[in-house]
Design an enzyme around this catalytic site. Sequence first.
Site, PDB file in Angstrom:
ATOM      1  CG  ASP A 232       0.859   0.854  -3.151  1.00 52.84           C
ATOM      2  OD1 ASP A 232       1.733   0.712  -4.020  1.00 52.84           O
ATOM      3  OD2 ASP A 232      -0.267   0.329  -3.218  1.00 52.84           O
TER       4      ASP A 232
ATOM      5  CG  ASN B 165       6.325 -10.873   0.468  1.00 54.64           C
ATOM      6  OD1 ASN B 165       5.527 -11.317   1.267  1.00 54.64           O
ATOM      7  ND2 ASN B 165       6.195  -9.684  -0.112  1.00 54.64           N
TER       8      ASN B 165
END
Length: 397
Positions: free
Chosen positions: A304, A208
């Site tokens: 997650d 990212n």
Amino acid sequence: MLANKHVLLIIGGGIAAFKSLDLIRRLRERGVTVTPVLTKAAEEFVTPLSVSALAAQKVYRDLFDLTDEAEMGHIELSRAADLVVVAPATADMMAKMSAGLAGDLATTLLLATDKRVLIVPAMNVRMWEHPATQRSLSVLDADGILTVGPDEGEMACGEFGPGRMAEVPEIIAAIDAALSDGPLNGKHIVVTSGPTHEPIDPVRYIANRSSGAQGTAIAAALATLGATVTFVTGPADMPPPKGVRVIRVQTAQEMLEAVQAADKADAAVFAAAVADWRVANAGANKIKKDGSGLPQLEFAENPDILATVAQMKEGRPPLVIGFAAETDDVIAHATAKRARKGCDWIVANDVSPETGIMGGSENAVTLITADGSEAWERMSKSAVAQKLAARIAEAMS
């Protein structure tokens, strides 16, 4: 903040012991009383005379010195200071501390003290990376021992890597944080930051666009308020803040493992831009462009991290804060994310390209809690961090 504080400084036997002289000088400039303790090995690198002259204090060296015991027994010496600092902390010293040995004055003081202890590791890179040293570090972490460094760089032995003793300003920042009377003093907070790099092959990865600036600023702001911060960072552009424990990772799985291995936390702030997916069939060798067609990449979901920690049945931090970087319907998506993940707060921001926020120096966030949403004006990432840290301190008071 350091004026009138008292530090018991234990100097271990390593080439980095020369930095302890500058540390003493800098601490005294800030009004700190420094009581020095020299190990036998340390005397091979710095002299008792030089240490005593800089500290303007008697140097303690021998556990069985009858004069010292008559003037101030080692039990009293171990408890008279506000903080005990071991700099440098060698692999040998860390092993003795983790095993609870007390065979000389330094280790006896460390075992007998009732004050916080900060170690500054310094050793050869292979010694630092050795499983035995890492086991010692894990034990000391679990015992609540604070750590600053080591840094990465060239060493006196000619090798390069982690193991270099932290620089004096970094040590002083850690001492300042440890002695802080701030509202978060005694609280342990985990902060994640930066991107993760998910390998495609040994030379390519998915990531990212995150500089790590916001997470770094948050960790620094929390440390300034007195918190003990464990800073888990991906390969970010920003250097980590001073006075925190730094754990460097590459992938989402490594970040999750580092968070789970951290000491029990009073709060956790998940500011990292974790990649949602990884390449399940990453190549062991570089994928060649050889005319045989496009590589077929198979993707798998990454763990997650925010949801895993927020939904823990045991050991969940009382305050779990996530971040939501969105490009549309920011408040709606972030509000749904808070409910779905099970965290207490979400810090939402619009990272559309036109905002310049992703990788920039400013941020405009909305704090979402169970009570609703609160939009903050656009400000520097440092100011956002300070405001968030103040809110965390208020919530934990």
